[in-house]
Scaffold this active site. Structure first.
Site, PDB file in Angstrom:
ATOM      1  N   LYS A 297       0.810  -1.228   0.000  1.00  0.00           N
ATOM      2  CA  LYS A 297       0.000   0.000   0.000  1.00  0.00           C
ATOM      3  C   LYS A 297       0.848   1.285   0.000  1.00  0.00           C
ATOM      4  O   LYS A 297       0.487   2.268  -0.635  1.00  0.00           O
ATOM      5  CB  LYS A 297      -0.945   0.017   1.205  1.00  0.00           C
ATOM      6  CG  LYS A 297      -2.096  -0.978   1.103  1.00  0.00           C
ATOM      7  CD  LYS A 297      -3.005  -0.841   2.331  1.00  0.00           C
ATOM      8  CE  LYS A 297      -4.209  -1.764   2.223  1.00  0.00           C
ATOM      9  NZ  LYS A 297      -5.194  -1.512   3.302  1.00  0.00           N
TER      10      LYS A 297
ATOM     11  N   ASP B 144     -10.434   2.755   2.236  1.00  0.00           N
ATOM     12  CA  ASP B 144     -10.619   2.155   3.564  1.00  0.00           C
ATOM     13  C   ASP B 144     -11.420   3.083   4.486  1.00  0.00           C
ATOM     14  O   ASP B 144     -12.283   2.617   5.243  1.00  0.00           O
ATOM     15  CB  ASP B 144      -9.268   1.840   4.219  1.00  0.00           C
ATOM     16  CG  ASP B 144      -8.664   0.552   3.674  1.00  0.00           C
ATOM     17  OD1 ASP B 144      -9.423  -0.305   3.182  1.00  0.00           O
ATOM     18  OD2 ASP B 144      -7.428   0.400   3.752  1.00  0.00           O
TER      19      ASP B 144
ATOM     20  N   ARG C 182       0.082   0.724  22.099  1.00  0.00           N
ATOM     21  CA  ARG C 182       1.093   0.052  22.905  1.00  0.00           C
ATOM     22  C   ARG C 182       2.435   0.768  22.761  1.00  0.00           C
ATOM     23  O   ARG C 182       3.131   1.027  23.727  1.00  0.00           O
ATOM     24  CB  ARG C 182       1.184  -1.404  22.422  1.00  0.00           C
ATOM     25  CG  ARG C 182       2.131  -2.280  23.148  1.00  0.00           C
ATOM     26  CD  ARG C 182       2.019  -3.700  22.642  1.00  0.00           C
ATOM     27  NE  ARG C 182       2.339  -3.821  21.206  1.00  0.00           N
ATOM     28  CZ  ARG C 182       2.350  -4.963  20.539  1.00  0.00           C
ATOM     29  NH1 ARG C 182       2.010  -6.087  21.153  1.00  0.00           N
ATOM     30  NH2 ARG C 182       2.661  -5.003  19.258  1.00  0.00           N
TER      31      ARG C 182
ATOM     32  N   ILE D 221     -12.321  -3.097  13.737  1.00  0.00           N
ATOM     33  CA  ILE D 221     -12.146  -3.328  12.292  1.00  0.00           C
ATOM     34  C   ILE D 221     -11.657  -4.746  12.021  1.00  0.00           C
ATOM     35  O   ILE D 221     -11.651  -5.191  10.884  1.00  0.00           O
ATOM     36  CB  ILE D 221     -11.230  -2.280  11.626  1.00  0.00           C
ATOM     37  CG1 ILE D 221      -9.778  -2.409  12.078  1.00  0.00           C
ATOM     38  CG2 ILE D 221     -11.757  -0.880  11.872  1.00  0.00           C
ATOM     39  CD1 ILE D 221      -8.828  -1.707  11.128  1.00  0.00           C
TER      40      ILE D 221
ATOM     41  N   GLY E  93     -16.640  -5.452  12.066  1.00  0.00           N
ATOM     42  CA  GLY E  93     -15.775  -4.900  11.018  1.00  0.00           C
ATOM     43  C   GLY E  93     -15.965  -5.453   9.617  1.00  0.00           C
ATOM     44  O   GLY E  93     -15.318  -4.975   8.683  1.00  0.00           O
TER      45      GLY E  93
HETATM   46  P1  NAP Z   1      -0.405  -3.078  11.714  1.00  0.00           P
HETATM   47  O1  NAP Z   1       0.035  -1.973  10.844  1.00  0.00           O
HETATM   48  O2  NAP Z   1       0.481  -4.263  11.917  1.00  0.00           O
HETATM   49  O3  NAP Z   1      -0.735  -2.440  13.166  1.00  0.00           O
HETATM   50  C1  NAP Z   1      -1.096  -3.252  14.249  1.00  0.00           C
HETATM   51  C2  NAP Z   1      -1.504  -2.393  15.436  1.00  0.00           C
HETATM   52  O4  NAP Z   1      -1.948  -3.257  16.474  1.00  0.00           O
HETATM   53  C3  NAP Z   1      -0.389  -1.543  16.043  1.00  0.00           C
HETATM   54  O5  NAP Z   1      -0.947  -0.391  16.599  1.00  0.00           O
HETATM   55  C4  NAP Z   1       0.147  -2.477  17.148  1.00  0.00           C
HETATM   56  O6  NAP Z   1       0.749  -1.801  18.222  1.00  0.00           O
HETATM   57  C5  NAP Z   1      -1.143  -3.056  17.634  1.00  0.00           C
HETATM   58  N1  NAP Z   1      -1.001  -4.359  18.287  1.00  0.00           N
HETATM   59  C6  NAP Z   1      -0.594  -5.518  17.713  1.00  0.00           C
HETATM   60  N2  NAP Z   1      -0.651  -6.505  18.604  1.00  0.00           N
HETATM   61  C7  NAP Z   1      -1.102  -5.960  19.766  1.00  0.00           C
HETATM   62  C8  NAP Z   1      -1.367  -6.475  21.058  1.00  0.00           C
HETATM   63  N3  NAP Z   1      -1.168  -7.769  21.337  1.00  0.00           N
HETATM   64  N4  NAP Z   1      -1.822  -5.647  22.018  1.00  0.00           N
HETATM   65  C9  NAP Z   1      -2.018  -4.325  21.733  1.00  0.00           C
HETATM   66  N5  NAP Z   1      -1.770  -3.767  20.531  1.00  0.00           N
HETATM   67  C10 NAP Z   1      -1.317  -4.590  19.566  1.00  0.00           C
HETATM   68  O7  NAP Z   1      -1.788  -3.689  11.229  1.00  0.00           O
HETATM   69  P2  NAP Z   1      -2.946  -2.916  10.409  1.00  0.00           P
HETATM   70  O8  NAP Z   1      -2.649  -2.956   8.964  1.00  0.00           O
HETATM   71  O9  NAP Z   1      -3.175  -1.605  11.070  1.00  0.00           O
HETATM   72  O10 NAP Z   1      -4.203  -3.886  10.623  1.00  0.00           O
HETATM   73  C11 NAP Z   1      -4.771  -4.053  11.892  1.00  0.00           C
HETATM   74  C12 NAP Z   1      -5.969  -5.001  11.792  1.00  0.00           C
HETATM   75  O11 NAP Z   1      -7.019  -4.390  11.070  1.00  0.00           O
HETATM   76  C13 NAP Z   1      -5.669  -6.333  11.085  1.00  0.00           C
HETATM   77  O12 NAP Z   1      -6.247  -7.384  11.850  1.00  0.00           O
HETATM   78  C14 NAP Z   1      -6.398  -6.210   9.760  1.00  0.00           C
HETATM   79  O13 NAP Z   1      -6.869  -7.444   9.271  1.00  0.00           O
HETATM   80  C15 NAP Z   1      -7.574  -5.315  10.152  1.00  0.00           C
HETATM   81  N6  NAP Z   1      -8.118  -4.568   8.991  1.00  0.00           N
HETATM   82  C16 NAP Z   1      -9.436  -4.701   8.715  1.00  0.00           C
HETATM   83  C17 NAP Z   1      -9.961  -4.012   7.638  1.00  0.00           C
HETATM   84  C18 NAP Z   1     -11.424  -4.166   7.289  1.00  0.00           C
HETATM   85  O14 NAP Z   1     -11.771  -3.961   6.130  1.00  0.00           O
HETATM   86  N7  NAP Z   1     -12.283  -4.486   8.242  1.00  0.00           N
HETATM   87  C19 NAP Z   1      -9.147  -3.181   6.845  1.00  0.00           C
HETATM   88  C20 NAP Z   1      -7.789  -3.053   7.185  1.00  0.00           C
HETATM   89  C21 NAP Z   1      -7.279  -3.764   8.272  1.00  0.00           C
HETATM   90  P3  NAP Z   1       2.325  -1.445  18.190  1.00  0.00           P
HETATM   91  O15 NAP Z   1       2.445  -0.202  17.370  1.00  0.00           O
HETATM   92  O16 NAP Z   1       2.669  -1.239  19.611  1.00  0.00           O
HETATM   93  O17 NAP Z   1       3.023  -2.635  17.573  1.00  0.00           O
END
Ligand code: NAP
Length: 274
Positions: free
Chosen positions: A65, A101, A151, A216, A239
């Site tokens: 992306k 998104d 976090r 989400i 979500g």
């Molecule tokens: P990402 O860039 O990897 O970010 C993950 C986030 O979660 C960061 O803020 C991370 O904190 C935090 N995190 C991870 N593990 C954690 C834990 N055990 N406890 C507390 N915080 C934690 O991922 P992303 O691209 O943002 O995606 C996040 C989620 O959204 C995914 O599951 C994805 O499938 C979902 N999503 C859904 C849609 C939809 O259409 N519904 C669209 C996009 C994404 P740190 O910064 O401290 O590591």
């Protein structure tokens, strides 16, 4: 026949081919939508080749992306603000990139809890890639205060700086003090899921009874976060609708018809094994 794609690496778990395939069949459109795995080192070349390829456009997912954002000829407003592209299309031979998104998130909220737009104070849990689109959407919806809780505080601070004065960054242990003043809370992290630290799961009991709660993450549909909000009798929105709605603008650009997000589509996607 118009052809579109979703590209990522790896790509085999994407539900987008089934989603767009459902609409192509429903509307009797002679088109195709396929998953194309492209390794990161080949992605720039993939984009360069697009204007002369068989494709009219497509979706971009993890990890491409940001690279798509950096390499298209033109960006829409949402992509500029979010810093990532999830939808590509061609216009007069130019490669255009947009981000749907935030649109998908807001459309899902508008469908299931339209009163979310009346809120003033929001909390966004998480500061990763998806949180950017959510913060943009929440600000666009008119929230006056957006509290980003993460976090890793530094990542929340970076997003608060990027999105401006209405946003404030907080460490995870700052969350409990914010809840009683909150109209709307959205989780973008994997808190409460298998493998995560159970102690990080917030106690939502001090949220106002009128607060709206969403996640989400949609696998499972009722995440531990939503489950705890449901147990308190709070209004929740899952979500899955974000995934369905974010696909609408791309389909319309490539195939010339604005598709509908129906219960039938939702049931079909829910019925697919993950
Ligand atoms: P990402 O860039 O990897 O970010 C993950 C986030 O979660 C960061 O803020 C991370 O904190 C935090 N995190 C991870 N593990 C954690 C834990 N055990 N406890 C507390 N915080 C934690 O991922 P992303 O691209 O943002 O995606 C996040 C989620 O959204 C995914 O599951 C994805 O499938 C979902 N999503 C859904 C849609 C939809 O259409 N519904 C669209 C996009 C994404 P740190 O910064 O401290 O590591």
């Amino acid at each position: 026949m118009k052809k579109a794609f979703v590209t990522g690496w790896p790509i085999k778990h994407s539900k987008s081919p089934m989603l767009h395939g459902f609409w192509l069949k429903q509307y009797g459109i002679k088109g195709s939508y396929e998953a194309k795995g492209v390794e990161p080192e080949n992605f720039e070349q993939f984009l360069k080749d697009l204007p002369t390829s068989e494709f009219v456009g497509g979706n971009v997912t993890i990890p491409h992306k940001e690279a798509a954002f950096a390499n298209v000829d033109q960006l829409d407003e949402a992509a500029k603000a979010i810093g990532a592209v999830n939808t590509l299309w061609l216009e007069d031979g130019k490669l255009c990139g947009g981000n749907t998104d935030a649109y998908g998130f807001s459309a899902n909220m508008d469908q299931f809890a339209p009163e979310w737009r009346e809120g003033k104070k929001a909390i966004v849990l998480g500061a990763g890639g998806a949180a950017r689109a959510i913060i943009y959407a929440v600000l666009e919806a008119g929230f006056k205060e957006v509290h980003i809780v993460n976090r890793t505080l530094e990542r929340a601070e970076n997003l608060a700086t990027l999105f401006g004065a209405n946003c404030k960054a907080h460490p995870w242990d700052g969350l409990q003090d914010l809840l009683s003043q909150t109209d709307f809370i959205v989780n973008t992290t994997s808190i409460g899921m298998a493998g995560s630290d159970a102690s990080m799961m917030p106690d939502l009991s001090t949220l106002p009874k009128s607060a709206i709660v969403t996640d989400i993450v949609y696998t499972p549909l009722e995440t531990p976060f939503l489950k705890s909000a449901n147990a308190l009798g709070l209004k929740t929105v899952d979500g899955l609708g974000m995934l369905l709605h974010q696909a609408v603008p791309g389909f319309e650009k490539w195939f010339g018809l604005r598709p509908e997000v129906t219960d039938e589509l939702r049931d079909y996607i829910l019925g697919l094994s993950s």
